[in-house]
Design an enzyme around this catalytic site. Structure first.
Site, PDB file in Angstrom:
ATOM      1  N   GLY A   1       0.841  -1.197   0.000  1.00 60.35           N
ATOM      2  CA  GLY A   1       0.000   0.000   0.000  1.00 60.35           C
ATOM      3  C   GLY A   1       0.870   1.239   0.000  1.00 60.35           C
ATOM      4  O   GLY A   1       1.032   1.902   1.037  1.00 60.35           O
TER       5      GLY A   1
ATOM      6  N   GLU B   1      13.095  -4.830  -3.656  1.00 65.87           N
ATOM      7  CA  GLU B   1      12.129  -4.714  -4.746  1.00 65.87           C
ATOM      8  C   GLU B   1      12.782  -4.352  -6.070  1.00 65.87           C
ATOM      9  O   GLU B   1      12.369  -4.814  -7.131  1.00 65.87           O
ATOM     10  CB  GLU B   1      11.074  -3.652  -4.407  1.00 65.87           C
ATOM     11  CG  GLU B   1      10.067  -3.437  -5.534  1.00 65.87           C
ATOM     12  CD  GLU B   1       9.044  -2.364  -5.214  1.00 65.87           C
ATOM     13  OE1 GLU B   1       8.212  -2.092  -6.090  1.00 65.87           O
ATOM     14  OE2 GLU B   1       9.080  -1.798  -4.117  1.00 65.87           O
TER      15      GLU B   1
END
Length: 382
Positions: free
Chosen positions: A127, A247
């Site tokens: 999120g 990531e």
């Protein structure tokens, strides 16, 4: 920035062959590969993979994982992405959430979440992105207000991958108003939000190719108990920055195009007499560039394995990798010539059509090209 040359050990190479054989046996003959992160959300595949010990590999044994090195995980992920395997169910939890919990989480959080992640039973979304905020995470407007026993979270997140299917999301929100914090990067925190909680509304965002795997997530006064705060309140920016090294630097940042590249090589093989020098040169260039970027990514994995936090190096790998992917799509599109039929007779046509529609997003997710180059430039000018 340092990218130390590295090669896989005999044991790591043996693991590669084991994973490759496993995938050849389990994936059907008519399997259509996903494009890197475009692999399907397949809980059954995730469960079977977890039984092999290949989900949450870097999670210590005491928390239900394999206790494997970062590079051994790199090897497994590389083979999964190369095959276009359906990895979406466990991907975020395995790649990002588990390392964040190990570094910043409480012992209670680790004991509860990590064994479930390693078993392929607990799936996470991120999120972060918000309407009008783009890649500027410090501009988040989602707020968390202190209440008895926890926090009330209000705001909207967008482009939240698989939030309509996953169990939790790690939400970046503002716990201290910017004016009070005195610094737009201060006063941010990460909260673990149950996506099935009261006040959570998830709405799929249809993409240009008709797929619906990203979502808008509206948080309307969602209660998050204190025990679901990840890390230290107000330190969310530092935590996210550290997390992004996982990531941005992985094989997913340059292997999205491997499936279509392989399909193109098959077409060229079947019509070898018709391959001109320009096409042959393009094939060689793609292979050489992919291998070079792969070496950069492996160097970051080795660095992470040694306990370092190569955030700047990871940013560069992501920039170079996703820019390369887009260039490959254009090169193959030129080589194909004419219109591309998404329902065409060859796998190459079908995958290329999918790439053309999705490639523009590759330099956006995980940080835009401009943001990443800014990070690299600041490091180089210090």
């Amino acid at each position: 920035m340092i990218f130390a040359p590295s090669a896989l050990s005999p044991g790591e190479e043996a693991l590669r062959e084991e994973v490759r054989s496993f995938l050849a046996a389990i994936l059907p003959a008519d399997f259509r590969p996903g494009l890197g992160l475009g692999g399907r959300h397949d809980p059954e595949f995730t469960r079977v993979l977890a039984e092999q010990g290949w989900v949450g590999m870097s999670i210590p044994v005491e928390y239900g994982g394999a206790g494997a090195s970062t590079v051994r995980r790199f090897v497994v992920v590389e083979e999964l992405l190369a095959a276009g395997a359906p990895i979406a169910a466990h991907w975020i939890a395995e790649r990002q959430t588990a390392p964040a919990l190990l570094r910043f989480g409480t012992e209670e959080q680790r004991r509860w979440f990590l064994p479930r992640i390693a078993a392929g039973e607990c799936w996470f979304s991120l999120g972060m992105s918000e309407p009008d905020a783009g890649s500027d995470l410090a501009s988040v407007r989602t707020t968390a207000t202190r209440v008895d026993g926890g926090w009330r979270v209000t705001g909207t997140k967008v482009w939240t991958t698989n939030a309509h299917l996953n169990h939790f999301a790690v939400v970046l929100c503002r716990t201290t108003p910017e004016a009070e914090a005195g610094d737009r990067h201060a006063g941010l925190s990460q909260l673990i939000v149950d996506l099935g909680a009261d006040g959570v509304r998830v709405s799929p965002i249809p993409l240009i190719d008709g797929e619906e795997h990203v979502n808008e997530v509206v948080l309307d006064g969602v209660f998050v108990p204190d025990e679901r705060v990840l890390g230290e309140v107000g330190k969310g920016w530092a935590q996210v920055t550290a997390e992004l090294a996982h990531e941005r630097s992985g094989p997913d940042r340059y292997l999205s195009v491997l499936g279509v590249y392989r399909a193109f090589l098959e077409v060229c093989h079947d019509s070898a007499d018709d391959v001109d020098d320009t096409t042959a040169a393009a094939i060689g260039r793609i292979g050489a560039q992919m291998w070079t970027i792969r070496q950069l990514s492996l160097a970051v994995a080795r660095s992470l394995e040694q306990g370092e936090a190569p955030a700047v190096e990871a940013a560069l790998v992501k920039d170079v990798g996703t820019t390369f992917e887009q260039q490959v799509v254009e090169t193959l599109r030129d080589a194909a010539g004419g219109e591309i039929d998404p329902e065409g007779p060859t796998m190459f046509e079908r995958l290329l059509a999918e790439c053309v529609l999705n490639a523009p997003t590759w330099t956006l997710r995980g940080g835009t090209t401009e943001v990443l180059r800014g990070i690299a430039a600041k490091a180089l000018t210090r």
